[in-house]
Design a protein around this motif. Structure first.
Motif, PDB file in Angstrom:
ATOM      1  N   LYS A  27       0.842  -1.201   0.000  1.00 23.16           N
ATOM      2  CA  LYS A  27       0.000   0.000   0.000  1.00 23.16           C
ATOM      3  C   LYS A  27       0.880   1.256   0.000  1.00 23.16           C
ATOM      4  O   LYS A  27       0.595   2.224  -0.718  1.00 23.16           O
ATOM      5  N   ALA A  28       1.962   1.214   0.769  1.00 26.21           N
ATOM      6  CA  ALA A  28       2.869   2.362   0.829  1.00 26.21           C
ATOM      7  C   ALA A  28       3.490   2.637  -0.542  1.00 26.21           C
ATOM      8  O   ALA A  28       3.645   3.796  -0.933  1.00 26.21           O
ATOM      9  N   ILE A  29       3.851   1.593  -1.259  1.00 22.94           N
ATOM     10  CA  ILE A  29       4.420   1.767  -2.599  1.00 22.94           C
ATOM     11  C   ILE A  29       3.412   2.463  -3.500  1.00 22.94           C
ATOM     12  O   ILE A  29       3.761   3.404  -4.228  1.00 22.94           O
ATOM     13  N   LYS A  30       2.156   2.042  -3.448  1.00 26.42           N
ATOM     14  CA  LYS A  30       1.111   2.660  -4.279  1.00 26.42           C
ATOM     15  C   LYS A  30       0.890   4.118  -3.892  1.00 26.42           C
ATOM     16  O   LYS A  30       0.597   4.951  -4.752  1.00 26.42           O
ATOM     17  N   ASP A  31       1.019   4.421  -2.597  1.00 27.27           N
ATOM     18  CA  ASP A  31       0.713   5.763  -2.113  1.00 27.27           C
ATOM     19  C   ASP A  31       1.924   6.696  -2.081  1.00 27.27           C
ATOM     20  O   ASP A  31       1.777   7.881  -1.780  1.00 27.27           O
ATOM     21  N   THR A  32       3.096   6.176  -2.391  1.00 22.68           N
ATOM     22  CA  THR A  32       4.290   7.017  -2.434  1.00 22.68           C
ATOM     23  C   THR A  32       4.219   7.885  -3.689  1.00 22.68           C
ATOM     24  O   THR A  32       3.900   7.396  -4.768  1.00 22.68           O
ATOM     25  N   ASP A  36       9.519   8.963  -6.770  1.00 20.63           N
ATOM     26  CA  ASP A  36      10.363   8.588  -5.633  1.00 20.63           C
ATOM     27  C   ASP A  36      10.690   7.105  -5.706  1.00 20.63           C
ATOM     28  O   ASP A  36      10.274   6.300  -4.878  1.00 20.63           O
ATOM     29  N   ALA A  37      11.451   6.750  -6.737  1.00 20.67           N
ATOM     30  CA  ALA A  37      11.802   5.349  -6.988  1.00 20.67           C
ATOM     31  C   ALA A  37      12.649   4.772  -5.855  1.00 20.67           C
ATOM     32  O   ALA A  37      12.531   3.593  -5.524  1.00 20.67           O
ATOM     33  N   SER A  93       1.358  12.209   0.843  1.00 25.33           N
ATOM     34  CA  SER A  93       2.666  12.851   0.866  1.00 25.33           C
ATOM     35  C   SER A  93       3.686  11.833   1.369  1.00 25.33           C
ATOM     36  O   SER A  93       3.341  10.870   2.063  1.00 25.33           O
ATOM     37  N   GLU A  94       4.923  12.055   1.002  1.00 23.47           N
ATOM     38  CA  GLU A  94       5.986  11.151   1.462  1.00 23.47           C
ATOM     39  C   GLU A  94       6.021  11.114   2.984  1.00 23.47           C
ATOM     40  O   GLU A  94       6.181  10.055   3.591  1.00 23.47           O
TER      41      GLU A  94
END
Length: 154
Positions: A27-32, A36-37, A93-94
């Motif tokens: 989920k964090a990857i989708k929401d990053t 921001d690779a 946001s990050e």
């Protein structure tokens, strides 16, 4: 027999933590934020760690000839962890992603601490958990440091 059941329950709880952690970082990857690779790559490496740790824990459950509970947490036990991360992120946001990941890592640390304090666990399993926790602590510290950097930017 009772120690065996308790040991298997503890191991299965930790397997559930890793399932939750995997879902949380997916989920964090989708929401990053896009672009921001590096952060996405870091989260992917954390997912890989959880898969590896889960396999080690599942192998131990199998040595007891018991079933592996390969689900995510819903209630009870020491596996309450990434529920808030899985449920939602407060904005994309990050900083908010890192805050939620830190919350999940805090909960993972608490679960491992609780498991390591269990008197019924055999010493060799405590050794496995201690070794895993070194990597998990480093992940926690990395996420916290990145979150602190984002707070300073704001």
């Amino acid at each position: 027999m009772e120690n065996t059941e308790q040991t298997v329950e503890t191991l299965n709880d930790l397997i559930k933590i890793h399932n939750d952690r995997i879902q949380g970082y997916e989920k964090a990857i989708k929401d990053t934020p896009e672009g921001d690779a590096e952060l996405k790559q870091l989260f992917t490496s954390f997912i890989g760690d959880s898969h590896k740790f889960k396999l080690a824990l599942a192998t131990e459950v199998q040595t007891y000839h018991k079933d592996i509970e390969n689900t995510t947490s819903n209630s009870g036990g020491i596996h309450r962890t990434w529920l808030n991360v899985k449920a939602f992120f407060t904005g994309n946001s990050e900083k908010s992603v890192l805050e939620e990941c830190e919350f999940g890592e805090d909960a993972t640390q608490k679960a491992y601490k609780t498991a390591l304090e269990e008197e019924h666990l055999p010493a060799y399993i405590k050794d496995i958990l201690t070794e895993q926790n070194v990597t998990l602590r480093a992940a926690h510290d990395k996420v916290k440091a990145l979150r602190d950097e984002e707070r300073q930017k704001a």
